[in-house]
Design a protein around this motif. Structure first.
Motif, short mmCIF file in Angstrom:
data_model
loop_
_atom_site.label_atom_id
_atom_site.label_comp_id
_atom_site.label_asym_id
_atom_site.label_seq_id
_atom_site.Cartn_x
_atom_site.Cartn_y
_atom_site.Cartn_z
N SER A 55 12.69 50.32 -13.92
CA SER A 55 11.52 49.53 -13.52
C SER A 55 11.63 49.16 -12.05
CB SER A 55 11.44 48.27 -14.38
OG SER A 55 10.51 47.38 -13.86
N SER A 56 10.50 49.00 -11.39
CA SER A 56 10.51 48.67 -9.96
C SER A 56 10.50 47.17 -9.72
CB SER A 56 9.30 49.31 -9.28
OG SER A 56 8.11 48.76 -9.81
N VAL A 57 10.46 46.35 -10.78
CA VAL A 57 10.44 44.90 -10.63
C VAL A 57 11.86 44.41 -10.32
CG1 VAL A 57 9.94 42.71 -11.76
CG2 VAL A 57 8.50 44.69 -12.20
N GLN A 58 11.96 43.63 -9.26
CA GLN A 58 13.27 43.11 -8.84
C GLN A 58 13.64 41.88 -9.66
OE1 GLN A 58 13.38 41.99 -4.73
NE2 GLN A 58 15.52 41.37 -4.79
N THR A 59 14.92 41.71 -9.92
CA THR A 59 15.42 40.54 -10.65
C THR A 59 16.32 39.73 -9.73
OG1 THR A 59 15.39 41.74 -12.74
CG2 THR A 59 16.74 39.76 -12.64
N ILE A 60 16.04 38.44 -9.65
CA ILE A 60 16.90 37.52 -8.91
C ILE A 60 17.84 36.91 -9.94
CG2 ILE A 60 17.02 35.44 -7.49
CD1 ILE A 60 14.11 36.11 -6.61
N LEU A 61 19.11 37.27 -9.85
CA LEU A 61 20.08 36.85 -10.85
C LEU A 61 20.85 35.63 -10.35
CD1 LEU A 61 21.52 37.40 -13.52
CD2 LEU A 61 23.09 38.89 -12.27
N VAL A 62 20.75 34.54 -11.10
CA VAL A 62 21.51 33.32 -10.81
C VAL A 62 22.55 33.19 -11.91
CG1 VAL A 62 21.39 30.83 -10.51
CG2 VAL A 62 19.48 32.25 -9.77
N GLN A 63 23.83 33.14 -11.50
CA GLN A 63 24.90 33.04 -12.48
C GLN A 63 25.60 31.70 -12.33
OE1 GLN A 63 27.04 36.54 -11.19
NE2 GLN A 63 26.34 37.68 -12.98
N LEU A 64 25.91 31.10 -13.47
CA LEU A 64 26.68 29.86 -13.51
C LEU A 64 27.98 30.14 -14.24
CD1 LEU A 64 23.85 27.35 -14.52
CD2 LEU A 64 24.79 27.71 -12.26
N ASP A 65 29.12 29.81 -13.60
CA ASP A 65 30.39 30.07 -14.26
C ASP A 65 30.89 28.82 -14.99
OD1 ASP A 65 31.30 28.46 -12.21
OD2 ASP A 65 32.60 29.96 -11.29
N ALA A 66 32.05 28.94 -15.60
CA ALA A 66 32.59 27.86 -16.42
C ALA A 66 32.95 26.62 -15.60
CB ALA A 66 33.81 28.35 -17.19
N LEU A 67 33.14 26.77 -14.31
CA LEU A 67 33.47 25.64 -13.44
C LEU A 67 32.24 25.10 -12.72
CD1 LEU A 67 36.76 27.11 -11.92
CD2 LEU A 67 36.53 25.47 -13.81
N ASP A 68 31.06 25.43 -13.22
CA ASP A 68 29.77 25.03 -12.66
C ASP A 68 29.56 25.55 -11.24
OD1 ASP A 68 29.19 23.78 -15.01
OD2 ASP A 68 29.72 21.77 -14.31
N PRO A 94 7.44 38.77 -4.27
CA PRO A 94 6.70 37.82 -5.11
C PRO A 94 6.73 38.13 -6.61
CG PRO A 94 5.37 38.50 -3.24
CD PRO A 94 6.59 39.37 -3.25
N GLU A 95 6.87 39.39 -6.99
CA GLU A 95 6.89 39.75 -8.41
C GLU A 95 8.27 39.65 -9.03
OE1 GLU A 95 5.55 42.12 -6.16
OE2 GLU A 95 3.54 41.33 -6.34
N ALA A 96 9.24 39.18 -8.28
CA ALA A 96 10.62 39.15 -8.77
C ALA A 96 10.77 38.19 -9.95
CB ALA A 96 11.57 38.74 -7.65
N ILE A 97 11.60 38.59 -10.88
CA ILE A 97 11.89 37.78 -12.06
C ILE A 97 13.16 36.99 -11.79
CG2 ILE A 97 12.51 37.86 -14.50
CD1 ILE A 97 10.96 40.53 -14.63
N VAL A 98 13.15 35.69 -12.11
CA VAL A 98 14.33 34.86 -11.93
C VAL A 98 15.02 34.72 -13.28
CG1 VAL A 98 15.22 32.63 -11.16
CG2 VAL A 98 13.21 33.61 -10.05
N SER A 99 16.29 35.11 -13.31
CA SER A 99 17.05 35.05 -14.55
C SER A 99 18.33 34.26 -14.30
CB SER A 99 17.39 36.47 -15.01
OG SER A 99 18.14 36.44 -16.19
N VAL A 100 18.57 33.26 -15.14
CA VAL A 100 19.77 32.43 -15.03
C VAL A 100 20.69 32.81 -16.18
CG1 VAL A 100 20.69 30.09 -15.08
CG2 VAL A 100 18.54 30.55 -13.92
N HIS A 101 21.92 33.21 -15.85
CA HIS A 101 22.93 33.55 -16.85
C HIS A 101 24.04 32.52 -16.74
CE1 HIS A 101 21.79 38.01 -17.48
NE2 HIS A 101 20.72 37.30 -17.19
N ALA A 102 24.30 31.82 -17.82
CA ALA A 102 25.36 30.82 -17.85
C ALA A 102 26.47 31.29 -18.77
CB ALA A 102 24.81 29.47 -18.32
N GLN A 103 27.71 31.14 -18.32
CA GLN A 103 28.85 31.49 -19.17
C GLN A 103 29.01 30.45 -20.26
OE1 GLN A 103 32.29 31.98 -16.71
NE2 GLN A 103 31.61 33.95 -15.89
N SER A 104 29.83 30.76 -21.24
CA SER A 104 29.97 29.86 -22.38
C SER A 104 30.60 28.52 -22.01
CB SER A 104 30.80 30.54 -23.48
OG SER A 104 32.10 30.81 -22.99
N GLY A 105 31.38 28.43 -20.96
CA GLY A 105 32.02 27.17 -20.59
C GLY A 105 31.21 26.33 -19.62
#
Length: 131
Positions: A55-68, A94-105
Motif C-alpha cells: 500500500s502507498s499509505v504511510q504509517t507513523i509508528l509510535v512505540q512505547l517500551d517497558a520503561l515508558d 496528510p494521509e499517514a496513519i498514526v499507530s501506537v504500539h505499546a509493549q506489555s510492560g
C-alpha cells in the motif's frame, strides 16, 4: 387525687413521624441533586491491519517500551513531544496513519496520557498493546 391522675394522663409520647418525613425528604433531595460521574474509558479492541503490504499509505509508528520510553519511527522522543512531532510528520504526509504500539510492560498512565494528548490535538490514532 385528681391532680395525680391528671399528671399521669398528661405524659407526652414521642411522635417519630415528622422526623421520618424529614429524613426521607432529605434523602430524596440528595439523590436528586447528586452529580453522577460519566467516566469514559479507552476502547482497546483488536483492529485489522489498515495498511496492507504494498500500500502507498504511510504509517507513523509510535512505540512505547517497558520503561515508558517513546520512539517515533525508531528515533527516541520525549513522551510530551510526541503530538507535535506527529503533527509535523502528518503535515508532510496528510494521509499517514498514526499507530501506537505499546509493549506489555508499558504503564497504563503513559498510554492514557498519549491517547489524551492525541485526542487534544485531533490526531486519529490506533493503539496496539502487545501481550
Amino acid at each position: 387525687m385528681r391532680r395525680q391522675l391528671r399528671r399521669r394522663e398528661d405524659e407526652a409520647a414521642v411522635d417519630m413521624t415528622p422526623m421520618l418525613d424529614l429524613v426521607f425528604i432529605m434523602l430524596i433531595f440528595f439523590i436528586v441533586s447528586a452529580v453522577f460521574l460519566n467516566e469514559s474509558g479507552l476502547a482497546l479492541a483488536e483492529t485489522p491491519n489498515t495498511n496492507p503490504p504494498g500500500s502507498s499509505v504511510q504509517t507513523i509508528l509510535v512505540q512505547l517500551d517497558a520503561l515508558d520510553g517513546a520512539f517515533i519511527d525508531g528515533t527516541r522522543v520525549n513522551l510530551i513531544a510526541i503530538p507535535s512531532r506527529v503533527q509535523t510528520l502528518r503535515a508532510q504526509a496528510p494521509e499517514a496513519i498514526v499507530s501506537v504500539h505499546a509493549q506489555s510492560g508499558t504503564s497504563v498512565d503513559a498510554v492514557v496520557f498519549l491517547k489524551d494528548q492525541m485526542d487534544a490535538a485531533s490526531i486519529p490514532v490506533s493503539i496496539k498493546v502487545q501481550k
